[in-house]
Design an enzyme around this catalytic site. Structure first.
Site, PDB file in Angstrom:
ATOM      1  N   PHE A   1      36.401  43.127  40.430  1.00  0.00           N
ATOM      2  CA  PHE A   1      37.641  43.107  41.197  1.00  0.00           C
ATOM      3  C   PHE A   1      37.562  42.041  42.292  1.00  0.00           C
ATOM      4  CE2 PHE A   1      40.228  47.300  40.642  1.00  0.00           C
ATOM      5  CZ  PHE A   1      40.324  47.069  39.281  1.00  0.00           C
ATOM      6  N   SER A   2      38.594  41.965  43.121  1.00  0.00           N
ATOM      7  CA  SER A   2      38.747  40.852  44.061  1.00  0.00           C
ATOM      8  C   SER A   2      37.662  40.774  45.126  1.00  0.00           C
ATOM      9  CB  SER A   2      40.113  40.949  44.735  1.00  0.00           C
ATOM     10  OG  SER A   2      41.090  40.597  43.800  1.00  0.00           O
TER      11      SER A   2
ATOM     12  N   TRP B   1      45.236  36.538  31.311  1.00  0.00           N
ATOM     13  CA  TRP B   1      45.875  37.172  32.475  1.00  0.00           C
ATOM     14  C   TRP B   1      45.272  36.667  33.778  1.00  0.00           C
ATOM     15  CZ3 TRP B   1      49.365  40.848  34.217  1.00  0.00           C
ATOM     16  CH2 TRP B   1      49.099  41.411  35.477  1.00  0.00           C
ATOM     17  N   MET B   2      46.089  36.509  34.824  1.00  0.00           N
ATOM     18  CA  MET B   2      45.579  36.190  36.165  1.00  0.00           C
ATOM     19  C   MET B   2      46.329  37.025  37.200  1.00  0.00           C
ATOM     20  SD  MET B   2      45.502  32.574  38.250  1.00  0.00           S
ATOM     21  CE  MET B   2      47.248  32.474  38.663  1.00  0.00           C
TER      22      MET B   2
ATOM     23  N   ASP C   1      45.063  38.208  41.542  1.00  0.00           N
ATOM     24  CA  ASP C   1      44.732  37.703  42.878  1.00  0.00           C
ATOM     25  C   ASP C   1      43.867  36.436  42.927  1.00  0.00           C
ATOM     26  OD1 ASP C   1      45.565  40.326  43.050  1.00  0.00           O
ATOM     27  OD2 ASP C   1      43.705  41.065  43.898  1.00  0.00           O
TER      28      ASP C   1
ATOM     29  N   GLN D   1      41.315  36.665  39.753  1.00  0.00           N
ATOM     30  CA  GLN D   1      41.243  37.838  38.894  1.00  0.00           C
ATOM     31  C   GLN D   1      41.739  37.424  37.518  1.00  0.00           C
ATOM     32  OE1 GLN D   1      40.431  41.565  39.845  1.00  0.00           O
ATOM     33  NE2 GLN D   1      39.121  39.899  40.498  1.00  0.00           N
TER      34      GLN D   1
ATOM     35  N   GLU E   1      45.442  46.340  50.090  1.00  0.00           N
ATOM     36  CA  GLU E   1      44.527  45.588  49.227  1.00  0.00           C
ATOM     37  C   GLU E   1      44.295  44.192  49.801  1.00  0.00           C
ATOM     38  OE1 GLU E   1      45.513  47.238  44.864  1.00  0.00           O
ATOM     39  OE2 GLU E   1      47.115  45.977  45.601  1.00  0.00           O
TER      40      GLU E   1
ATOM     41  N   ARG F   1      37.924  48.486  48.434  1.00  0.00           N
ATOM     42  CA  ARG F   1      37.794  47.244  47.656  1.00  0.00           C
ATOM     43  C   ARG F   1      38.214  45.970  48.395  1.00  0.00           C
ATOM     44  NH1 ARG F   1      41.829  50.118  44.460  1.00  0.00           N
ATOM     45  NH2 ARG F   1      43.896  49.180  44.625  1.00  0.00           N
TER      46      ARG F   1
END
Ligand code: FRU
Length: 442
Positions: A76-77, A17-18, A20, A36, A189, A136
């Site tokens: 996370f990013s 999975w990908m 950001d 990500q 985000e 975040r």
């Protein structure tokens, strides 16, 4: 690999999975793209940072996974920086979910110059959670006028700014956006803050931020603000109600620019998907594709400064060279329409137009973007209209990129982009533009 929707000119991971783009930075002539990533499944699970590099933004080499979840949480990013003495650092959000609620803190990682080894800062998290569920996606930049690092990070539906001189101790400065731009039930985000030059040489600050749902097209999208940033606060040069979009399609999210202190035009990339259906897109070994890189420029318009985006010349040429190769297509198109006339762009050998260009008056034109349903993908179909920006009289110019179902259409001198994913039966099926004059292929 003969995967039907594996792109030729866009980055996609080998497997897993990908979402950001993260930590985008150019070091010693090499572009690094982190992302990500869940290497173990094609549905978002515990987030890692995947890693790829390129010397030309066309061909990407995937490297081993860079960041793994730690006791502080999954990864996370976030972003990457280079200090004045050449040290490389990554910032990410450590994410946990105790009691079914998100808990997020900001963390620092020290890297070597080749970006192959990564060491967690012992003082992590460098910023603790201030009591917010959404806290975040730290984007760190160097702010020369105040000689400090600035971190932009989302706080619910606004962007917070923190400052630091040593990258470890951070001071909250201010928040922006509570009453500006588009808001919805989705969080803001992946902010990005970049200084850019207007055509008259003056400096302006651009704040980009994703909105998780309720964007221009249904679902996630990337908005931006133009204003000033003095090292403490961001001031919007437009009215709070002004909404500006980096893309009017439905598959351009979490856009970030490469870290750069040189003052060159920033180059962005985005995740070409949308949270409302990202987990259900058709897939084989991988799920998730990045957009083409785009250079951002400030241009004067009747409404003030706006961002125009251009695909870098080298990427454009490389794409053109392979046009026609199994599902890739690039074309500059010029269409001259009398008032009231329409032209259609139909992709993948299908019958129903995917884009319909309409000259509404001498001063206005619009594109209708249509996407059919795909089985198993709720909320994927759409049919809506995007106005062209300031269309002068005469022919309308468009540039079109098609790569195994991912379509990027630019117009209005780069002021309007529409990025949309498709999962057609025949990704290499014919592209037909009615009343078209093909200009060139480069
Ligand atoms: C945006 C986002 C970020 C978060 C990441 C998790 O698409 O939701 O806010 O850090 O994805 O993968």
């Amino acid at each position: 690999m003969s995967e039907k929707f594996r792109p030729q000119f866009h980055f996609a991971p080998r497997s897993g999975w990908m979402n950001d783009p993260n930590g985008m930075i150019q070091v010693d002539g090499v572009y690094h793209l982190f992302f990500q990533h869940d290497p173990d499944s094609t549905v978002q699970g515990p987030m890692h940072w995947g890693h790829a590099r390129s010397t030309d933004l066309v061909t990407w080499e995937e490297l081993p996974v860079a960041l793994y979840p730690t006791a502080l949480g999954t990864c996370f990013s976030g972003s990457a920086i280079e200090t004045a003495d050449g040290a490389l650092k990554l910032f990410y959000t450590a994410h946990q979910r105790p009691d079914d609620r998100d808990f997020q803190t900001q963390c620092l990682v020290h890297a070597d110059r080749a970006l192959t080894s990564f060491t967690s800062e012992p003082a992590n998290p460098v910023i603790d959670n201030p009591g917010l569920e959404c806290f975040r996606d730290p984007k760190v930049i160097w702010h020369a006028p105040t000689d400090r690092w600035i971190m932009a990070v989302t706080l619910g539906q606004s962007v917070g700014f923190y400052s630091s001189t040593d990258l470890v101790v951070w001071t909250f400065e201010s928040a922006f956006g509570e009453t500006d731009g588009r808001h919805s039930d989705g969080p803001w985000e992946c902010p990005d803050l970049v200084a850019m030059q207007a055509p008259d040489g003056s400096e302006h600050w651009v704040l980009m931020v994703g909105i998780g749902s309720g964007a221009y097209g249904l679902g996630s999208g990337s908005q931006y603000f133009i204003g000033q940033f003095d090292g403490h606060r961001f001031t919007n040069a437009n009215t709070p109600a002004t909404e500006l979009w980096l893309d009017y399609g439905r598959d351009f999210y979490a856009a970030q620019s490469f870290f750069d202190r040189s003052g060159a035009a920033p180059v962005n990339m985005a995740w070409a998907s949308n949270w409302i259906y990202a987990r259900t897109t058709q897939t084989q070994a991988f799920r998730g594709v990045m957009s083409l890189p785009r250079e951002m420029h400030l241009v004067d318009t009747p409404d003030g400064l706006r961002i125009a985006q251009r695909v870098p010349a080298g990427v454009k040429q490389a794409f053109a060279a392979l046009t026609g190769a199994t599902g890739t297509y690039r074309q500059d198109i010029e269409i001259d329409l009398a008032v009231g006339e329409q032209a259609a762009i139909t992709l993948f050998g299908e019958k129903r137009p995917h884009f319909t260009l309409h000259r509404l008056s001498q001063q206005s034109a619009a594109i209708r973007t249509v996407r059919a349903e795909v089985a198993g993908m709720p909320d994927f179909a759409h049919d809506y209209v995007v106005d062209l920006a300031y269309p002068a009289q005469g022919p309308l110019a468009l540039e079109l990129y098609v790569d195994r179902g991912l379509v990027e259409l630019g117009t209005s001198d780069g002021l309007v982009w529409i990025t949309n994913l498709f999962f057609p039966e025949h990704p290499a099926g014919a592209v037909v533009v009615s009343t078209m004059q093909a200009l060139e292929n480069a």
